[in-house]
Design an enzyme around this catalytic site. Structure first.
Site, mmCIF file in Angstrom:
data_model
loop_
_atom_site.group_PDB
_atom_site.id
_atom_site.type_symbol
_atom_site.label_atom_id
_atom_site.label_comp_id
_atom_site.label_asym_id
_atom_site.label_seq_id
_atom_site.Cartn_x
_atom_site.Cartn_y
_atom_site.Cartn_z
ATOM 1 C CG HIS A 100 -6.014 3.235 5.082
ATOM 2 N ND1 HIS A 100 -6.913 2.317 4.580
ATOM 3 C CD2 HIS A 100 -4.797 2.638 5.004
ATOM 4 C CE1 HIS A 100 -6.264 1.228 4.209
ATOM 5 N NE2 HIS A 100 -4.976 1.385 4.464
ATOM 6 C CG HIS A 104 -5.984 -2.699 1.912
ATOM 7 N ND1 HIS A 104 -5.309 -1.985 0.948
ATOM 8 C CD2 HIS A 104 -5.502 -2.244 3.095
ATOM 9 C CE1 HIS A 104 -4.450 -1.164 1.523
ATOM 10 N NE2 HIS A 104 -4.565 -1.288 2.823
ATOM 11 C CD GLU A 147 -2.177 1.612 1.770
ATOM 12 O OE1 GLU A 147 -2.901 1.110 0.909
ATOM 13 O OE2 GLU A 147 -2.290 1.380 2.992
ATOM 14 C CG HIS A 170 -4.766 -2.496 7.356
ATOM 15 N ND1 HIS A 170 -3.397 -2.528 7.524
ATOM 16 C CD2 HIS A 170 -4.995 -1.653 6.309
ATOM 17 C CE1 HIS A 170 -2.823 -1.744 6.615
ATOM 18 N NE2 HIS A 170 -3.768 -1.196 5.875
HETATM 19 ZN ZN ZN Z 1 -3.507 -0.002 4.082
#
Ligand code: ZN
Length: 250
Positions: free
Chosen positions: A100, A171, A81, A102
């Site tokens: 980023h 996500h 990603e 979760h």
């Molecule tokens: Zn991710």
């Protein structure tokens, strides 16, 4: 300044610390990543290779360009990603660092009608119309939920728009800032806000009974918090060092 210079040791060390802090503070686990723009050239950013954030060392930091190409992988895996980072940097010249994650308390806000909004003075940056990235709009009904190419990264950057935070449905989220220390703080405070807001809504029996910050309070507290980020950074860094002693590879 696109000479082939290496990134400063101080920046690499801070990126290693950012990885450790985000794990210890409950923002990332085995997955999730943090990046910062290269401080020696303007066509790359720094990101760890494909290892768990808690175990990142300076040797794991790689250089990635804005097409998502890793330049010094030397056989190491890369985060699938990484296009989250490359496309946001391309779209947002003001952004110097990106997280980023979760982090779990945030995810319910991306899959319900509840809007993540600032409920305390550390999270004014969330704003009042939290962006939500819907991957189905680009990838269709059958997809693996990962932002693993430039087209998906571009769609995420468009969802983020001018904001400092965006939910990714089912996500996680993405947080941006004009410095590495600030983006780490924002990622921690976003997760904290999600927990507080969920609890407030539970006590109040819904969204309407919660007394949110006004837009003026959100902006005012965000501005003052940006001037004091060194203090929590130093504390989080010290706590991570203790928490991860014995785990970090040397
Ligand atoms: Zn991710």
């Amino acid at each position: 300044m696109t000479a082939a210079t290496t990134a400063s040791k101080a920046l690499v060390d801070d990126l290693v610390s950012a990885n450790h802090i985000l794990f210890v503070e409950g923002v990332v686990d085995g997955f999730g990543h943090v990046s910062v723009r290269h401080d020696g050239r303007d066509d790359r950013f720094l990101l760890a290779c494909g290892v768990a954030p808690a175990t990142v060392t300076a040797d794991d930091i790689v250089e990635v360009d804005y097409e998502g190409t890793v330049h010094d992988a030397a056989g190491r895996r890369s985060y699938l990603e990484r296009f989250i980072h490359s496309e946001i940097y391309k779209a947002r010249p003001d952004v110097m660092a990106i997280v980023h994650s979760h982090s779990p308390a945030i995810i319910p806000f991306g899959i319900t009608r509840a809007t993540l909004r600032p409920v305390c003075h550390m999270s004014g940056f969330l704003g009042f119309s939290t962006a939500v990235f819907e991957i189905r709009d680009t990838a269709g009904e059958n997809n693996d939920m990962l932002v693993k190419n430039a087209a998906l990264g571009r769609a995420l950057a468009e969802s983020l728009g001018p904001h400092l935070f965006a939910l990714m449905r089912g996500h996680g989220s993405v947080t941006v800032a004009h410095s590495l220390k600030l983006v780490v703080a924002r990622a921690i405070w976003a997760e904290m806000n999600a927990k507080l807001q969920t609890e407030a809504m539970r006590i109040a029996g819904g969204d309407s009974g919660v007394n949110y910050l006004t837009p003026g309070e959100a902006t005012g507290s965000m501005t003052i918090n940006e001037t004091v980020v060194d203090r929590p950074w130093d504390f989080w860094k010290a706590r991570a060092k203790v928490a991860l002693a014995g785990l970090i590879r040397s």
